[in-house]
Design an enzyme around this catalytic site. Structure first.
Site, PDB file in Angstrom:
ATOM      1  N   HIS A  44      40.212  49.812  41.647  1.00 31.31           N
ATOM      2  CA  HIS A  44      39.815  51.009  40.910  1.00 31.31           C
ATOM      3  C   HIS A  44      38.317  51.309  41.044  1.00 31.31           C
ATOM      4  O   HIS A  44      37.918  52.309  41.636  1.00 31.31           O
ATOM      5  CB  HIS A  44      40.146  50.837  39.422  1.00 31.31           C
ATOM      6  CG  HIS A  44      41.589  50.570  39.112  1.00 31.31           C
ATOM      7  ND1 HIS A  44      42.614  51.451  39.396  1.00 31.31           N
ATOM      8  CD2 HIS A  44      42.176  49.508  38.510  1.00 31.31           C
ATOM      9  CE1 HIS A  44      43.762  50.944  38.989  1.00 31.31           C
ATOM     10  NE2 HIS A  44      43.533  49.763  38.443  1.00 31.31           N
TER      11      HIS A  44
HETATM   12  O1  RIB Z   1      42.212  51.940  34.617  1.00 30.93           O
HETATM   13  C1  RIB Z   1      41.366  51.151  35.414  1.00 30.93           C
HETATM   14  C2  RIB Z   1      40.008  51.030  34.792  1.00 30.93           C
HETATM   15  O2  RIB Z   1      40.102  50.381  33.539  1.00 30.93           O
HETATM   16  C3  RIB Z   1      39.044  50.160  35.628  1.00 30.93           C
HETATM   17  O3  RIB Z   1      37.733  50.607  35.427  1.00 30.93           O
HETATM   18  C4  RIB Z   1      39.203  48.804  35.021  1.00 30.93           C
HETATM   19  O4  RIB Z   1      38.040  47.978  35.208  1.00 30.93           O
HETATM   20  C5  RIB Z   1      39.358  49.160  33.575  1.00 30.93           C
HETATM   21  O5  RIB Z   1      38.058  49.385  33.045  1.00 30.93           O
END
Ligand code: RIB
Ligand code: CA
Length: 306
Positions: free
Chosen positions: A234
């Site tokens: 992500h």
């Molecule tokens: O949904 C994914 C996000 O939520 C990423 O930034 C992960 O680190 C959590 O913060």
């Protein structure tokens, strides 16, 4: 080199994002926000990352204890009790920079030209900074955000975690008129770390890569236990968008944040209708596709630099 502030909630993917950014961008500071785990835990994890990455010249500044209005929710089911389980990392000895993250963001933005923000946790700090100093709207060049989704959520069917934790903060940020690149789940689910990536990282002969191999092994485990085909990268996507945007395709869209829905709280409603006469002008560029092979080459080549 592009000057950035990373606002994060480490977080396994936050750790990779920090290591990726540090070798390609001018990271002026790392600010922390309650998200994946408590502000204490994510701040300790940020200090651990700058230590195992030999990045202690980058200041870490502690931020918001929780969302603007709601109670904090965490993602321990994904990142573990510490927020970054899976590797033996000593308790950090590096000291935090004095002051609050919001003031660091404001002071840096007021004194730095063309500053780019890389928010990759709940947007609480960013919203507070925008409210405290409205001049930021003309000082911040761009925000490359990991958050939201033009398809389904993860924390709920409708909402991605970073937005869900503090949708009111996200609404303030999305309506700020500062240029935004949004890397949402619709994009980040296209880059899934698998065992072969961990094996390649394990082959890298430096201590930072070994810690990352351990962390990714844990993260892959929790991801597959939640029926995912791999560990989604992500947060590093938001960084890759600043390093080599040619690996990502963006589309201009009007995006709003749901802050009152019973079932849809935290949803990022992306207007994907082709040229609808009813759609409002685009307020951001939404990432829609990414070249996964190029992403992982950049990530793994960067880990070889440590
Ligand atoms: O949904 C994914 C996000 O939520 C990423 O930034 C992960 O680190 C959590 O913060
Ligand atoms: Ca994060």
């Amino acid at each position: 080199m592009t000057s950035v502030i990373i606002d994060c909630d480490p977080g396994h993917d936050d750790a990779l994002a920090i290591l990726l950014a540090a070798k390609h961008l001018d990271v002026l500071g790392i600010t922390t926000v309650s998200g994946n785990e408590s502000i204490d835990n994510v701040t300790s994890n940020a200090l651990k990352i700058v230590e195992f990455g030999n990045l202690t010249d980058i200041p870490v500044i502690r931020g918001a204890e929780g969302p603007l209005f709601r109670d904090a929710v965490y993602a321990s089911h994904v990142h573990g009790k510490s927020g970054m389980d899976g590797a033996e990392i000593p308790e950090p000895t590096t000291k935090l920079q004095e002051g609050h993250a919001v003031d660091f963001i404001i002071d840096t933005a007021m004194s730095t030209s063309d500053l780019v923000l890389l928010p990759m946790g709940p947007l609480t700090n960013i919203a507070l900074a925008l409210r405290k100093e409205p001049k930021l709207r003309d000082r911040i060049k761009l925000m490359s955000i990991m958050g939201g989704s033009s398809t389904s959520g993860n924390y709920t069917a409708a909402a991605e975690f970073n937005i869900y934790v503090d949708a009111e903060a996200a609404d303030i940020v999305f309506r700020s008129e500062i240029p935004i690149l949004m890397s949402g789940l619709n994009l980040t689910r296209q880059v899934l770390a698998k065992q072969e990536h961990i094996d390649e990282i394990r082959e890298i002969n430096n201590s930072t890569a070994q810690v990352i191999a351990d962390l990714l092994t844990f993260y892959l485990g929790t991801s597959t236990r939640h029926s995912h085909d791999g560990a989604a990268m992500h947060d590093p996507c938001a960084v890759a968008a600043m390093i080599d945007p040619t690996m990502i395709e963006f589309e201009p869209m009007h995006v709003v944040v749901e802050t009152t829905g019973t079932h849809t709280y935290g949803m990022t409603l992306c207007d994907v209708r082709p040229g609808s006469v009813k759609s409002k002008p685009a307020n951001m560029e939404v990432a829609v596709t990414i070249d996964s092979d190029r992403f992982f080459k950049l990530l793994i080549d960067t880990l070889r630099m440590y």
